[in-house]
Design a protein around this motif. Structure first.
Motif, PDB file in Angstrom:
ATOM      1  N   GLN A 156      22.020  58.961  18.205  1.00  0.00           N
ATOM      2  CA  GLN A 156      22.049  59.478  19.292  1.00  0.00           C
ATOM      3  C   GLN A 156      20.410  59.519  19.661  1.00  0.00           C
ATOM      4  OE1 GLN A 156      23.631  63.387  18.167  1.00  0.00           O
ATOM      5  NE2 GLN A 156      25.436  62.782  19.391  1.00  0.00           N
ATOM      6  N   ARG A 157      19.344  59.610  19.071  1.00  0.00           N
ATOM      7  CA  ARG A 157      18.081  59.413  19.234  1.00  0.00           C
ATOM      8  C   ARG A 157      17.939  58.154  19.936  1.00  0.00           C
ATOM      9  NH1 ARG A 157      17.251  62.677  14.801  1.00  0.00           N
ATOM     10  NH2 ARG A 157      16.560  60.773  13.822  1.00  0.00           N
ATOM     11  N   ALA A 158      18.308  56.937  19.436  1.00  0.00           N
ATOM     12  CA  ALA A 158      18.196  55.648  19.579  1.00  0.00           C
ATOM     13  C   ALA A 158      18.900  55.449  21.006  1.00  0.00           C
ATOM     14  CB  ALA A 158      18.709  54.756  18.599  1.00  0.00           C
ATOM     15  N   LEU A 159      20.010  55.935  21.321  1.00  0.00           N
ATOM     16  CA  LEU A 159      20.873  55.843  22.646  1.00  0.00           C
ATOM     17  C   LEU A 159      19.885  56.314  23.600  1.00  0.00           C
ATOM     18  CD1 LEU A 159      24.396  56.650  21.660  1.00  0.00           C
ATOM     19  CD2 LEU A 159      23.470  54.423  22.459  1.00  0.00           C
ATOM     20  N   ILE A 160      19.337  57.728  23.355  1.00  0.00           N
ATOM     21  CA  ILE A 160      18.547  58.246  24.497  1.00  0.00           C
ATOM     22  C   ILE A 160      17.381  57.507  24.658  1.00  0.00           C
ATOM     23  CG2 ILE A 160      17.075  60.272  25.109  1.00  0.00           C
ATOM     24  CD1 ILE A 160      19.269  61.967  23.301  1.00  0.00           C
ATOM     25  N   ARG A 161      16.724  57.088  23.874  1.00  0.00           N
ATOM     26  CA  ARG A 161      15.360  56.176  24.117  1.00  0.00           C
ATOM     27  C   ARG A 161      15.846  55.100  24.732  1.00  0.00           C
ATOM     28  NH1 ARG A 161      14.177  57.808  18.787  1.00  0.00           N
ATOM     29  NH2 ARG A 161      12.414  59.317  18.867  1.00  0.00           N
ATOM     30  N   GLU A 162      16.799  54.400  24.343  1.00  0.00           N
ATOM     31  CA  GLU A 162      17.315  52.979  24.904  1.00  0.00           C
ATOM     32  C   GLU A 162      17.686  52.943  26.508  1.00  0.00           C
ATOM     33  OE1 GLU A 162      21.083  50.366  24.430  1.00  0.00           O
ATOM     34  OE2 GLU A 162      19.974  50.562  22.622  1.00  0.00           O
ATOM     35  N   SER A 163      18.415  54.197  26.712  1.00  0.00           N
ATOM     36  CA  SER A 163      18.777  54.658  28.171  1.00  0.00           C
ATOM     37  C   SER A 163      17.856  55.127  28.959  1.00  0.00           C
ATOM     38  CB  SER A 163      20.000  55.509  28.182  1.00  0.00           C
ATOM     39  OG  SER A 163      19.477  56.696  27.576  1.00  0.00           O
ATOM     40  N   TRP A 164      16.694  55.865  28.374  1.00  0.00           N
ATOM     41  CA  TRP A 164      15.601  56.388  29.238  1.00  0.00           C
ATOM     42  C   TRP A 164      14.649  55.136  29.553  1.00  0.00           C
ATOM     43  CZ3 TRP A 164      15.047  59.649  32.334  1.00  0.00           C
ATOM     44  CH2 TRP A 164      13.584  60.330  32.794  1.00  0.00           C
ATOM     45  N   GLN A 165      14.624  54.201  28.603  1.00  0.00           N
ATOM     46  CA  GLN A 165      13.846  53.136  28.776  1.00  0.00           C
ATOM     47  C   GLN A 165      14.066  52.460  30.158  1.00  0.00           C
ATOM     48  OE1 GLN A 165      13.427  50.479  25.631  1.00  0.00           O
ATOM     49  NE2 GLN A 165      11.627  49.190  26.200  1.00  0.00           N
ATOM     50  N   ARG A 166      15.408  52.202  30.299  1.00  0.00           N
ATOM     51  CA  ARG A 166      15.870  51.555  31.418  1.00  0.00           C
ATOM     52  C   ARG A 166      15.616  52.390  32.785  1.00  0.00           C
ATOM     53  NH1 ARG A 166      21.842  49.315  30.149  1.00  0.00           N
ATOM     54  NH2 ARG A 166      21.692  48.710  32.428  1.00  0.00           N
TER      55      ARG A 166
END
Length: 161
Positions: free
Chosen positions: A11-21
């Protein structure tokens, strides 16, 4: 700061990846969030006054330089939460104080669910097909943790203050 159930590594990875966009255009995406917020709850508009000026419409508010500064600040808070996913408790005092500030200007605690809905709407619009149910769940858990800390600001003030 516990969110009931901590975020998993995935979940942390999904948040980081989506926030980067999203984070590369904070004002543009913040405008999507707040446009949705005013669509869902127009009664929030009077809370945003600068120099005692009431905005006649959401559009007037959304184009005001002072409000654009507010959008930048909101996006910075989200950015701070994303940056501290492993240790959200380090933001506890800051978020509690932020809750107190929001209470002081008349924000109702119930409005945070509408803000959360607007945040998810913004992410969905900005991410398109990358906004999966897993991304939505991860962001919902993060937002719940942030709101839980901000609510402590309400809890530390006596009723009516």
């Amino acid at each position: 700061m516990e969110s009931g159930m901590p975020l998993t590594g995935g979940q942390r990875a999904l948040i980081r990846e989506s926030w980067q966009r999203v984070s590369g255009s904070p004002v543009q995406h913040g405008l999507v969030l707040f446009t949705r917020l005013f669509d869902l709850d127009p009664d929030l508009l009077p809370l945003f006054q600068y120099n005692c000026k009431q905005f006649a419409s959401p559009q007037e508010c959304l184009s005001a330089p002072e409000f654009l500064d507010h959008i930048r600040k909101v996006m910075l808070v989200i950015d701070a939460a994303v940056s501290h996913l492993e240790n959200l408790s380090c933001l506890e005092e800051y978020l509690c104080n932020l809750g107190k500030k929001h209470q002081a200007v008349g924000v109702r605690i119930e409005s945070f669910s509408t803000v959360g809905e607007s945040l998810l709407y913004m992410l969905e619009k900005c991410l398109g097909t990358a906004f999966s149910p897993e991304v939505q769940e991860a962001w919902s858990k993060l937002y719940s943790a942030v709101v839980k800390a901000m609510r402590r600001g309400w809890d530390t003030l006596p009723e009516g203050d």
